[in-house]
Write an enzyme that holds these catalytic residues in place. Structure first.
Site, PDB file in Angstrom:
ATOM      1  N   GLU A   7       0.844  -1.211   0.000  1.00 53.41           N
ATOM      2  CA  GLU A   7       0.000   0.000   0.000  1.00 53.41           C
ATOM      3  C   GLU A   7       0.874   1.254   0.000  1.00 53.41           C
ATOM      4  O   GLU A   7       2.102   1.165   0.075  1.00 53.41           O
ATOM      5  CB  GLU A   7      -0.852   0.039   1.290  1.00 53.41           C
ATOM      6  N   ARG A  28      -8.651   1.796  13.160  1.00 50.36           N
ATOM      7  CA  ARG A  28      -7.219   2.046  12.941  1.00 50.36           C
ATOM      8  C   ARG A  28      -7.052   3.073  11.830  1.00 50.36           C
ATOM      9  O   ARG A  28      -7.950   3.250  11.006  1.00 50.36           O
ATOM     10  CB  ARG A  28      -6.498   0.760  12.550  1.00 50.36           C
ATOM     11  N   ASN A  72      -5.685   4.520   8.344  1.00 51.04           N
ATOM     12  CA  ASN A  72      -5.491   3.929   7.021  1.00 51.04           C
ATOM     13  C   ASN A  72      -4.826   4.967   6.116  1.00 51.04           C
ATOM     14  O   ASN A  72      -3.940   5.682   6.545  1.00 51.04           O
ATOM     15  CB  ASN A  72      -6.849   3.438   6.496  1.00 51.04           C
ATOM     16  N   ASN A 132      -9.871   5.961   2.297  1.00 51.04           N
ATOM     17  CA  ASN A 132      -8.767   5.621   1.411  1.00 51.04           C
ATOM     18  C   ASN A 132      -8.233   6.843   0.677  1.00 51.04           C
ATOM     19  O   ASN A 132      -7.955   7.851   1.296  1.00 51.04           O
ATOM     20  CB  ASN A 132      -9.175   4.454   0.496  1.00 51.04           C
ATOM     21  N   ASP A 137      -9.559   2.281  -4.235  1.00 50.91           N
ATOM     22  CA  ASP A 137      -8.686   2.236  -3.055  1.00 50.91           C
ATOM     23  C   ASP A 137      -7.803   3.488  -3.052  1.00 50.91           C
ATOM     24  O   ASP A 137      -8.314   4.582  -2.871  1.00 50.91           O
ATOM     25  CB  ASP A 137      -7.895   0.916  -3.092  1.00 50.91           C
TER      26      ASP A 137
END
Ligand code: CA
Length: 295
Positions: A18, A102, A104, A151, A201
């Protein structure tokens, strides 16, 4: 500009590769493995990919203007010194409960404020994520609530629009953005992803003002005109879980693409052995430099 072929850069087998971002000062690519709890620095000149264990789930990485890196970790924003490996966690962001959510994905705005969102640790009916803004003075602000899986965040070239992806909504939204203050307003949908392409994403802006979006479970990266919502270009990958993309190289003409193997069955992994790999392609357009955190 000619278009090249897709190439595998690293058979990294990341669980969730990522956060690709090109560091213009270092001429290197940073990326992460969320579940692997690592940040990487890849040097195209040598092929070296240095890994740093950060000890908890990591959401994104951005360069820091004063040197070093900034991260989002499970618990919040953090500074990271690659020379010493030291992680310096900032004070807990307001309303952030690491038992439930959490951090991201996130990126810096044109003035170097660090924006990042959160997502729930477990699937549930309510969107529990939030989007935060870390200013250069260290203050952390809740910018909006009710994000599902927060995202990709990117800015228009004229610094007047923030483009935002909440993955489960399967669309790209826009806000009016004030670069002087970091304020946002007027949320609306600008790109609706048709069925069959996967879910959006990570994202990045190119030098023509067009938005590139990595498609989770879509096996592709897509290029869109955010003013018309039109799909302009598709780059296919030999893996389904495509997670982020960023332009890099001396001329910012190479699109680096990360992918994931997490959650795939043995059968799926056999069919896509390069899942979790880092890829690149020259797509025929250049990117723009990613701003560093100014704090
Ligand atoms: Ca992501």
């Amino acid at each position: 500009m000619a278009t090249g072929d897709l190439e595998l850069v690293l058979d990294a087998r990341a669980l969730i590769g990522e956060g690709a971002i090109w560091n213009t000062a270092l001429q290197r690519l940073h990326w992460i493995d969320i579940h692997g709890q690592c940040v990487f620095t890849y040097d195209p000149a040598t092929g070296a990919n240095r890994a740093y264990d950060v000890g908890q789930m990591i959401g994104t990485v951005v360069p820091r203007a004063r040197g070093g890196l900034m991260l989002t970790l499970h618990e919040g924003f953090a500074g990271f010194d690659p020379d010493t490996g030291r992680v310096t966690l900032l004070p807990r962001p307001p309303e952030h409960d690491p038992a439930v959510v959490r951090f991201n994905d996130g990126k810096c705005d044109p003035s170097g404020r660090f924006w990042a969102g959160t997502m729930a640790l477990a699937k549930g009916p309510k969107p529990l994520g939030k989007v935060y803004r870390l200013d250069a003075d260290g203050s952390i602000h809740v910018m909006f609530r009710e994000a599902g899986t927060s995202n990709g965040i990117a800015w228009s070239l004229d610094r007047r629009i923030l483009y935002y992806i909440d993955t489960p909504l399967v669309r790209v939204d826009a806000f009016d953005y004030d670069d002087a203050t970091g304020a946002i307003a007027g949320r609306r949908t600008v790109i609706t992803i048709p069925p069959g392409m996967g879910r959006p994403d990570g994202s990045t802006m190119d030098a023509e003002g067009m938005l590139w979006v990595a498609m989770w479970d879509g096996g592709r990266v897509t290029r869109w005109n955010p003013r018309t919502g039109a799909l302009l270009q598709t780059v296919r990958l030999p893996v389904t879980r495509v997670t982020s993309c960023a332009f890099g190289g001396p001329d910012l003409d190479t699109l680096y693409i990360t992918s994931a193997r997490n959650g795939l069955t043995e059968k799926q992994l056999a069919a896509q052995p390069l899942a979790g790999g880092l890829f690149k392609i020259r797509p025929g357009v250049c990117g723009v430099p990613a701003p560093a955190y100014q704090g």
